[in-house]
Motif scaffolding. Structure first.
Motif, PDB file in Angstrom:
ATOM      1  N   LEU A 184      18.730  34.984 -10.531  1.00 43.27           N
ATOM      2  CA  LEU A 184      18.099  33.940 -10.286  1.00 43.27           C
ATOM      3  C   LEU A 184      18.749  32.428  -9.862  1.00 43.27           C
ATOM      4  N   ASP A 185      19.884  32.538 -10.509  1.00 37.88           N
ATOM      5  CA  ASP A 185      21.087  31.328 -10.310  1.00 37.88           C
ATOM      6  C   ASP A 185      21.148  31.378  -8.902  1.00 37.88           C
ATOM      7  N   SER A 186      21.023  32.398  -8.058  1.00 38.61           N
ATOM      8  CA  SER A 186      21.508  32.328  -6.579  1.00 38.61           C
ATOM      9  C   SER A 186      20.603  31.501  -5.818  1.00 38.61           C
ATOM     10  N   LEU A 187      19.358  31.121  -6.184  1.00 36.13           N
ATOM     11  CA  LEU A 187      18.608  30.312  -5.741  1.00 36.13           C
ATOM     12  C   LEU A 187      19.073  28.904  -5.212  1.00 36.13           C
ATOM     13  N   LEU A 188      20.113  28.489  -6.138  1.00 31.40           N
ATOM     14  CA  LEU A 188      20.700  27.108  -6.203  1.00 31.40           C
ATOM     15  C   LEU A 188      21.875  27.242  -4.933  1.00 31.40           C
ATOM     16  N   LYS A 189      22.214  28.428  -4.410  1.00 33.43           N
ATOM     17  CA  LYS A 189      23.209  28.598  -3.598  1.00 33.43           C
ATOM     18  C   LYS A 189      22.737  28.680  -2.045  1.00 33.43           C
ATOM     19  N   LEU A 190      21.493  28.913  -1.988  1.00 38.73           N
ATOM     20  CA  LEU A 190      20.811  29.064  -0.481  1.00 38.73           C
ATOM     21  C   LEU A 190      21.172  28.003   0.555  1.00 38.73           C
ATOM     22  N   VAL A 191      21.229  26.873  -0.076  1.00 38.23           N
ATOM     23  CA  VAL A 191      21.591  25.707   0.718  1.00 38.23           C
ATOM     24  C   VAL A 191      23.004  25.726   1.218  1.00 38.23           C
ATOM     25  N   LYS A 198      24.839  24.024  11.844  1.00 39.78           N
ATOM     26  CA  LYS A 198      25.446  23.477  10.816  1.00 39.78           C
ATOM     27  C   LYS A 198      24.451  22.443  10.082  1.00 39.78           C
ATOM     28  N   LYS A 199      23.470  22.618  10.278  1.00 39.73           N
ATOM     29  CA  LYS A 199      22.351  21.930   9.384  1.00 39.73           C
ATOM     30  C   LYS A 199      21.297  22.869   8.729  1.00 39.73           C
ATOM     31  N   THR A 200      20.740  23.632   9.426  1.00 41.87           N
ATOM     32  CA  THR A 200      19.910  24.433   9.103  1.00 41.87           C
ATOM     33  C   THR A 200      20.351  25.427   8.014  1.00 41.87           C
ATOM     34  N   THR A 201      19.881  25.514   6.741  1.00 44.46           N
ATOM     35  CA  THR A 201      20.324  26.209   5.827  1.00 44.46           C
ATOM     36  C   THR A 201      19.580  27.557   5.576  1.00 44.46           C
ATOM     37  N   VAL A 353      15.304  26.620 -12.642  1.00 45.57           N
ATOM     38  CA  VAL A 353      14.212  26.513 -11.692  1.00 45.57           C
ATOM     39  C   VAL A 353      13.963  24.849 -11.450  1.00 45.57           C
ATOM     40  N   ARG A 354      14.061  24.024 -12.286  1.00 40.48           N
ATOM     41  CA  ARG A 354      14.139  22.648 -12.014  1.00 40.48           C
ATOM     42  C   ARG A 354      15.028  21.998 -11.091  1.00 40.48           C
ATOM     43  N   ASP A 355      16.128  22.838 -10.910  1.00 45.69           N
ATOM     44  CA  ASP A 355      17.382  22.256 -10.235  1.00 45.69           C
ATOM     45  C   ASP A 355      16.914  22.696  -8.579  1.00 45.69           C
ATOM     46  N   PHE A 356      16.208  23.768  -8.571  1.00 48.97           N
ATOM     47  CA  PHE A 356      16.021  24.490  -7.320  1.00 48.97           C
ATOM     48  C   PHE A 356      14.802  23.889  -6.701  1.00 48.97           C
ATOM     49  N   LEU A 357      13.927  23.441  -7.609  1.00 52.47           N
ATOM     50  CA  LEU A 357      12.581  22.640  -7.046  1.00 52.47           C
ATOM     51  C   LEU A 357      12.907  21.337  -6.597  1.00 52.47           C
ATOM     52  N   GLY A 358      14.272  20.651  -7.146  1.00 54.62           N
ATOM     53  CA  GLY A 358      14.639  19.542  -6.435  1.00 54.62           C
ATOM     54  C   GLY A 358      15.176  19.784  -5.125  1.00 54.62           C
ATOM     55  N   ILE A 359      16.133  20.885  -4.965  1.00 53.89           N
ATOM     56  CA  ILE A 359      16.506  21.323  -3.858  1.00 53.89           C
ATOM     57  C   ILE A 359      15.157  21.487  -2.578  1.00 53.89           C
ATOM     58  N   LEU A 360      14.231  22.264  -3.079  1.00 51.96           N
ATOM     59  CA  LEU A 360      13.194  22.913  -2.439  1.00 51.96           C
ATOM     60  C   LEU A 360      12.312  21.430  -1.938  1.00 51.96           C
ATOM     61  N   ASP A 361      12.061  20.464  -2.845  1.00 46.61           N
ATOM     62  CA  ASP A 361      11.425  19.191  -2.375  1.00 46.61           C
ATOM     63  C   ASP A 361      12.178  18.637  -1.125  1.00 46.61           C
ATOM     64  N   GLN A 362      13.573  18.685  -1.101  1.00 43.61           N
ATOM     65  CA  GLN A 362      14.262  17.933   0.199  1.00 43.61           C
ATOM     66  C   GLN A 362      14.060  18.764   1.339  1.00 43.61           C
ATOM     67  N   VAL A 363      14.234  20.101   1.052  1.00 45.22           N
ATOM     68  CA  VAL A 363      14.026  20.952   2.137  1.00 45.22           C
ATOM     69  C   VAL A 363      12.653  21.019   2.900  1.00 45.22           C
ATOM     70  N   GLU A 383      12.464  26.265  17.149  1.00 39.66           N
ATOM     71  CA  GLU A 383      13.599  26.795  17.467  1.00 39.66           C
ATOM     72  C   GLU A 383      14.165  26.956  15.793  1.00 39.66           C
ATOM     73  N   THR A 384      14.965  28.027  15.768  1.00 36.97           N
ATOM     74  CA  THR A 384      15.629  28.318  14.519  1.00 36.97           C
ATOM     75  C   THR A 384      17.060  28.846  14.943  1.00 36.97           C
ATOM     76  N   PRO A 385      17.976  28.677  14.069  1.00 34.18           N
ATOM     77  CA  PRO A 385      19.338  29.228  14.417  1.00 34.18           C
ATOM     78  C   PRO A 385      19.277  30.620  14.706  1.00 34.18           C
ATOM     79  N   THR A 386      19.839  31.095  15.729  1.00 34.48           N
ATOM     80  CA  THR A 386      19.695  32.297  16.407  1.00 34.48           C
ATOM     81  C   THR A 386      20.164  33.389  15.234  1.00 34.48           C
ATOM     82  N   ASN A 387      21.289  32.910  14.485  1.00 30.81           N
ATOM     83  CA  ASN A 387      21.952  33.785  13.646  1.00 30.81           C
ATOM     84  C   ASN A 387      21.156  34.165  12.451  1.00 30.81           C
ATOM     85  N   LEU A 388      20.011  33.121  12.093  1.00 31.05           N
ATOM     86  CA  LEU A 388      19.169  33.548  11.137  1.00 31.05           C
ATOM     87  C   LEU A 388      17.940  34.022  11.664  1.00 31.05           C
ATOM     88  N   ILE A 389      17.504  33.918  12.998  1.00 28.52           N
ATOM     89  CA  ILE A 389      16.276  34.608  13.307  1.00 28.52           C
ATOM     90  C   ILE A 389      16.331  36.052  13.024  1.00 28.52           C
TER      91      ILE A 389
END
Length: 414
Positions: A184-191, A198-201, A353-363, A383-389
């Motif tokens: 679950l802690d990995s949610l905080l590393k998605l960004v 270099k912008k879209t996470t 989860v609280r910290d993740f929600l803070g990140i999610l709100d900004q995203v 458009e989305t980054p080609t390496n993430l499509i």
């Protein structure tokens, strides 16, 4: 002239010396027991509290905590004399040529009441009891609600499923490409995982995909499928779907309000508070035993009446504590798994989860701005980054819920 001059000076000096000699004994007379500074501080405090000796002594005799209030009782407890000071005050005779100061006079009057400061301690416990009980009840109620919110949140499970699916698709062909769960802690590393711009996470990408699917699901009552529409109409639908879906995803933070409140708590501290409250009952039982010899019926009646109510309240809050902590343990096992239960101590799951929600709100705000630009220029493909499509990242995402809310299935575990 000299004689007259020196006679005047001599007289003045004698006068000053006389005043000085008179002041010094007065100071000593008023500070026979307490340290001068401590005596002065107590006197100042008594003036600030604006209470008389008679009012305090009457309240202590009757055991009425409401008359004095929490602040005054705390102040009285801080004034408690040492054993040596208590001995000197009790031995002081009223017919003594020396005069007691304000602080000493006040303390001596209190000491004339049997076990005065034990009474103060017991009355302070009574004064704080109701607010402590209400605080603990609210806290455990918040923990229970937080557990229910998180475990029953469809959107949170969808996010976990989307992250897992995306991770597996990105790692296809590797030994990490067929994972069944993630920490679950990995949610905080998605960004921290960014695209070629270099912008879209990775979280931006996941949110974009979810809002499109969620928007389409909520708009499924549309009779005309997208495939039969013009390109312009299709783009308009696409943007509208994303707009609707974004409202759902961004609402997750509001849906998990109690989760964010619970993140600020400490389960161990709450349990210690319950123990202290339960152990504090001994202050009442002890003072009752000590005061049996005084034949103070009114005091004993007041304390016994409180004791009956307090014991029942403590039993209720202990039962609520057991339920809340049991639910927290179950939730921890549900999301972390038994193999990593040590990683989820206390309310850590809510903190993550609280910290993740803070990140999610900004995203979600970032994604919302992107969609607004898309609405202005419908002729340009989103458009989305080609390496993430990843085409068809979420096959069957709308058709089924991969994870139910049953206790034996976990959307994410170590």
């Amino acid at each position: 002239m000299i004689e007259t001059l020196f006679t005047v000076n001599s007289s003045n000096m004698n006068g000053k010396d006389g005043v000085r000699c008179q002041i010094i004994p007065d100071m000593n007379q008023e500070n026979l027991v307490l340290d001068p500074k401590r005596s002065q501080n107590i006197a100042i405090l008594l003036r600030a509290l604006n209470v008389t000796i008679e009012e305090v002594c009457e309240a202590l005799t009757e055991g009425n905590a409401d008359t004095l209030g929490t602040e005054l009782l705390e102040s009285l407890l801080r004034m408690a004399p040492t054993k040596e000071e208590e001995r000197k005050l009790k031995e002081f005779k009223d017919d003594s040529p020396f005069k007691l100061g304000t602080a000493e006079t006040f303390l001596k009057a209190m000491l004339d009441i049997p076990f005065a400061f034990k009474r103060v301690d017991a009355m302070l416990y009574i004064s704080n009891f109701e607010s402590e009980i209400e605080y603990l009840k609210r806290s455990f109620c918040t923990l229970e609600s937080a557990c229910k919110e998180l475990k029953s949140s469809r959107m949170f499970r969808k996010l976990l499923e989307a992250v897992l699916s995306t991770g597996n698709r990105m790692n296809v062909g590797t030994n990490r490409g067929d994972a069944h769960a993630f920490k679950l802690d990995s949610l905080l590393k998605l960004v921290d995982i960014k695209g070629t711009d270099k912008k879209t996470t990775l979280l931006h990408f996941v949110v974009q995909e979810i809002i499109r699917v969620e928007g389409a699901r909520l708009s499924s009552n549309d009779q005309n499928p997208i495939a039969e529409k013009s390109q312009q109409s299709t783009l308009q639908d696409e943007v509208e779907y994303r707009k609707i879906g974004l409202q759902v995803v961004s609402g997750l933070s509001r849906d998990l309000t109690n989760v964010k409140k619970a993140a600020a708590m400490d389960a161990d501290v709450l349990s210690n508070d319950v123990s202290k409250l339960a152990n504090g009952i001994t202050k009442i039982t002890d003072i009752l035993k000590l005061n049996k010899e005084t034949n103070n019926t009114k005091f004993c009646e007041f304390m016994n009446e409180f004791l009956k109510k307090a014991e029942l309240e403590i039993m209720n809050v202990q039962a609520q504590e057991g339920i809340a902590l049991s639910m927290l343990k179950g939730l921890t096992g549900y999301f972390y798994g038994d193999s990593a239960i040590e990683e989820a101590h206390g309310v850590r799951i809510f903190v993550v989860v609280r910290d993740f929600l803070g990140i999610l709100d900004q995203v979600c705000k970032d994604v919302g701005k992107t969609n607004e630009r898309s609405m202005v220029n419908l002729g340009r493909q989103i458009e989305t980054p080609t390496n993430l499509i990843v085409p068809q990242v979420f096959p069957g995402f709308n058709e089924r819920e991969k994870y139910s809310s049953s206790d034996d299935e976990r959307p994410s575990s170590s």
